[in-house]
Design a protein around this motif. Structure first.
Motif, short mmCIF file in Angstrom:
data_model
loop_
_atom_site.label_atom_id
_atom_site.label_comp_id
_atom_site.label_asym_id
_atom_site.label_seq_id
_atom_site.Cartn_x
_atom_site.Cartn_y
_atom_site.Cartn_z
N TYR A 99 39.90 37.94 31.04
CA TYR A 99 41.28 38.36 31.28
C TYR A 99 41.38 39.86 31.05
CZ TYR A 99 42.81 33.48 31.21
OH TYR A 99 42.97 32.16 31.50
N ASP A 100 42.36 40.48 31.72
CA ASP A 100 42.65 41.85 31.33
C ASP A 100 43.69 41.82 30.21
OD1 ASP A 100 45.23 41.55 32.42
OD2 ASP A 100 44.76 42.65 34.26
N LEU A 101 44.05 42.98 29.69
CA LEU A 101 44.94 43.03 28.52
C LEU A 101 46.38 42.67 28.85
CD1 LEU A 101 43.57 46.18 26.65
CD2 LEU A 101 42.91 43.78 26.42
N ASN A 102 46.69 42.55 30.13
CA ASN A 102 48.03 42.16 30.55
C ASN A 102 48.15 40.67 30.79
OD1 ASN A 102 49.06 44.87 30.60
ND2 ASN A 102 47.97 45.18 32.54
N GLY A 103 47.05 39.95 30.64
CA GLY A 103 47.09 38.50 30.80
C GLY A 103 46.70 38.01 32.18
N THR A 104 46.18 38.89 33.03
CA THR A 104 45.75 38.47 34.36
C THR A 104 44.32 37.95 34.30
OG1 THR A 104 47.18 40.10 35.45
CG2 THR A 104 45.35 39.23 36.73
N ASN A 105 44.12 36.79 34.88
CA ASN A 105 42.78 36.21 34.89
C ASN A 105 41.91 36.93 35.90
OD1 ASN A 105 40.69 34.10 36.08
ND2 ASN A 105 41.18 33.47 34.01
N GLY A 116 43.34 36.18 39.45
CA GLY A 116 44.36 37.05 40.00
C GLY A 116 45.76 36.74 39.54
N LYS A 117 45.93 35.63 38.82
CA LYS A 117 47.26 35.25 38.34
C LYS A 117 47.49 35.79 36.93
CE LYS A 117 47.86 31.03 41.03
NZ LYS A 117 48.14 29.58 40.98
N ASN A 118 48.72 36.22 36.68
CA ASN A 118 49.09 36.68 35.34
C ASN A 118 49.61 35.50 34.54
OD1 ASN A 118 51.04 37.80 33.20
ND2 ASN A 118 49.91 39.61 33.85
N LEU A 119 48.93 35.20 33.44
CA LEU A 119 49.26 34.03 32.61
C LEU A 119 49.81 34.43 31.24
CD1 LEU A 119 46.07 31.93 33.42
CD2 LEU A 119 48.29 31.84 34.54
N TRP A 120 50.29 35.67 31.14
CA TRP A 120 50.79 36.18 29.86
C TRP A 120 51.89 35.29 29.28
CZ3 TRP A 120 49.27 39.71 26.41
CH2 TRP A 120 50.19 40.17 25.47
N ASP A 121 52.77 34.77 30.13
CA ASP A 121 53.89 33.97 29.66
C ASP A 121 53.66 32.47 29.77
OD1 ASP A 121 55.53 36.17 28.97
OD2 ASP A 121 56.12 36.43 31.06
N SER A 122 52.45 32.06 30.12
CA SER A 122 52.18 30.62 30.23
C SER A 122 52.12 29.99 28.84
CB SER A 122 50.87 30.38 30.98
OG SER A 122 49.78 30.92 30.25
N GLY A 127 54.21 24.64 23.38
CA GLY A 127 55.04 25.82 23.50
C GLY A 127 54.36 27.12 23.08
N ARG A 128 53.07 27.08 22.83
CA ARG A 128 52.34 28.28 22.42
C ARG A 128 51.96 29.11 23.63
NH1 ARG A 128 47.31 26.65 18.88
NH2 ARG A 128 47.15 28.91 18.83
N PHE A 129 52.01 30.44 23.46
CA PHE A 129 51.56 31.36 24.50
C PHE A 129 50.04 31.51 24.40
CE2 PHE A 129 55.99 32.63 23.80
CZ PHE A 129 56.48 32.64 25.10
N THR A 130 49.33 30.62 25.07
CA THR A 130 47.88 30.52 24.90
C THR A 130 47.15 31.82 25.23
OG1 THR A 130 47.99 28.18 25.47
CG2 THR A 130 45.83 29.22 25.55
N ILE A 131 47.36 32.36 26.42
CA ILE A 131 46.62 33.56 26.84
C ILE A 131 47.04 34.76 26.00
CG2 ILE A 131 46.07 35.06 28.78
CD1 ILE A 131 45.09 32.09 28.91
N ARG A 132 48.31 34.83 25.69
CA ARG A 132 48.80 35.92 24.84
C ARG A 132 48.09 35.89 23.48
NH1 ARG A 132 55.25 36.51 24.33
NH2 ARG A 132 54.97 36.20 26.58
N GLU A 133 47.94 34.71 22.92
CA GLU A 133 47.28 34.59 21.62
C GLU A 133 45.79 34.91 21.71
OE1 GLU A 133 48.13 31.10 19.35
OE2 GLU A 133 50.26 31.13 19.81
N LEU A 146 42.12 27.94 18.16
CA LEU A 146 42.22 26.54 18.59
C LEU A 146 43.46 26.40 19.47
CD1 LEU A 146 40.73 23.84 18.13
CD2 LEU A 146 42.35 23.38 16.27
N TYR A 147 43.28 25.88 20.67
CA TYR A 147 44.41 25.76 21.60
C TYR A 147 44.17 24.58 22.54
CZ TYR A 147 41.22 28.33 24.76
OH TYR A 147 40.16 28.74 25.52
N THR A 148 45.13 24.35 23.43
CA THR A 148 45.05 23.25 24.37
C THR A 148 44.77 23.79 25.77
OG1 THR A 148 46.63 21.94 23.07
CG2 THR A 148 46.27 21.26 25.35
#
Length: 202
Positions: A99-105, A116-122, A127-133, A146-148
Motif C-alpha cells: 500500500y502507499d501511505l494514503n491507503g491505495t493498494n 489501484g483502489k484507496n482503502l483508507w476508509d474501509s 468497524g475497525r479501519f484495517t488499512i489505516r491501522e 491482528l485484524y479480519t
C-alpha cells in the motif's frame, strides 16, 4: 424417624456436604488451570507466528533490496519489485501486499481487484479501519497487527495476523500475514482434552 436412622443421617450428611465441596473446588481449580494453560499456549503460538512473519518479510525485502537501492529509473524498479513480491508466496494463503501511505493498494496477488483502489476508509465487520491501522503500524516502526480479512482459499472472512514495514524511500507499506485457523483449531482441541480430563477426574 428412628434414632438409628437419625444417627446414620447425621453421619452421612456431613460426608456428602464435604464431597460436594471438594468436587466444586476441584472443578473451579481445573477450570482456572485450563484458562491459564490456554492463555499461555495462545501467547506462545502468537510469538512463534510473529517471528515467522518477520522472517517472511525479511526474505521478501531481501528479494527486492537491489531494486530498492537502484539509483536510476525508480518507476521501472518499483514495477519490477511489485512483480517479484507478487510471485513470492508460502502456501495458498501466504502472500505479500503493498500500500502507499494514503491507503491505495499497489499490489495484491490474491485480490487483484483491489489494486489501484484507496482503502483508507474501509472498515472490517467490527468497524475497525484495517488499512489505516496497518499503515499507522508501519509508520510507527513496523510490527504485527491482528485484524479480519478475506481468506483466499475459502473466500470467507477470517482472523489474520499481519506484519507490515515501511519502505521510506518509496513511501510503501509492505506486508504479509498468516491466518489464525491453526491456532484456533489447536485451542479447540486443547479445550476438548481439558474437558475430557475433567470428566475422567470427576
Amino acid at each position: 424417624m428412628k434414632l438409628r436412622h437419625k444417627l446414620i443421617l447425621l453421619a452421612v450428611l456431613p460426608l456428602l456436604l464435604a464431597l460436594a465441596a471438594i468436587t466444586a473446588t476441584l472443578l473451579y481449580q481445573a477450570q482456572q488451570m485450563a484458562l491459564q494453560q490456554r492463555a499461555a499456549i495462545q501467547q506462545v503460538f502468537l510469538q512463534n507466528k510473529q517471528a515467522e512473519l518477520r522472517h517472511y518479510l525479511k526474505l521478501g525485502l531481501a528479494a527486492i533490496d537491489e531494486l530498492y537501492h537502484q539509483a536510476h529509473n525508480q518507476a521501472a524498479a518499483q514495477a519490477q519489485a511489485k512483480r517479484v513480491l507478487s510471485q513470492l508466496d508460502f502456501g495458498s494463503d501466504g502472500y505479500f501486499f503493498i500500500y502507499d501511505l494514503n491507503g491505495t493498494n499497489l499490489m495484491h496477488p490474491r485480490q487483484p481487484e483491489l489494486v489501484g483502489k484507496n482503502l483508507w476508509d474501509s472498515r472490517d465487520p467490527q468497524g475497525r479501519f484495517t488499512i489505516r491501522e496497518l499503515i499507522n503500524t508501519a509508520q510507527e516502526g513496523g510490527g504485527t497487527l491482528l485484524y479480519t480479512w478475506r481468506k483466499p482459499s475459502t473466500g470467507k472472512l477470517a482472523s489474520k495476523l499481519g506484519y507490515v514495514q515501511k519502505l521510506d524511500h518509496w513511501d510503501w507499506v509492505v506486508g504479509t500475514g498468516l491466518y489464525m485457523d491453526e491456532i484456533d483449531q489447536t485451542l479447540q482441541k486443547l479445550d476438548q482434552q481439558v474437558s475430557e480430563n475433567r470428566r475422567r477426574t470427576l
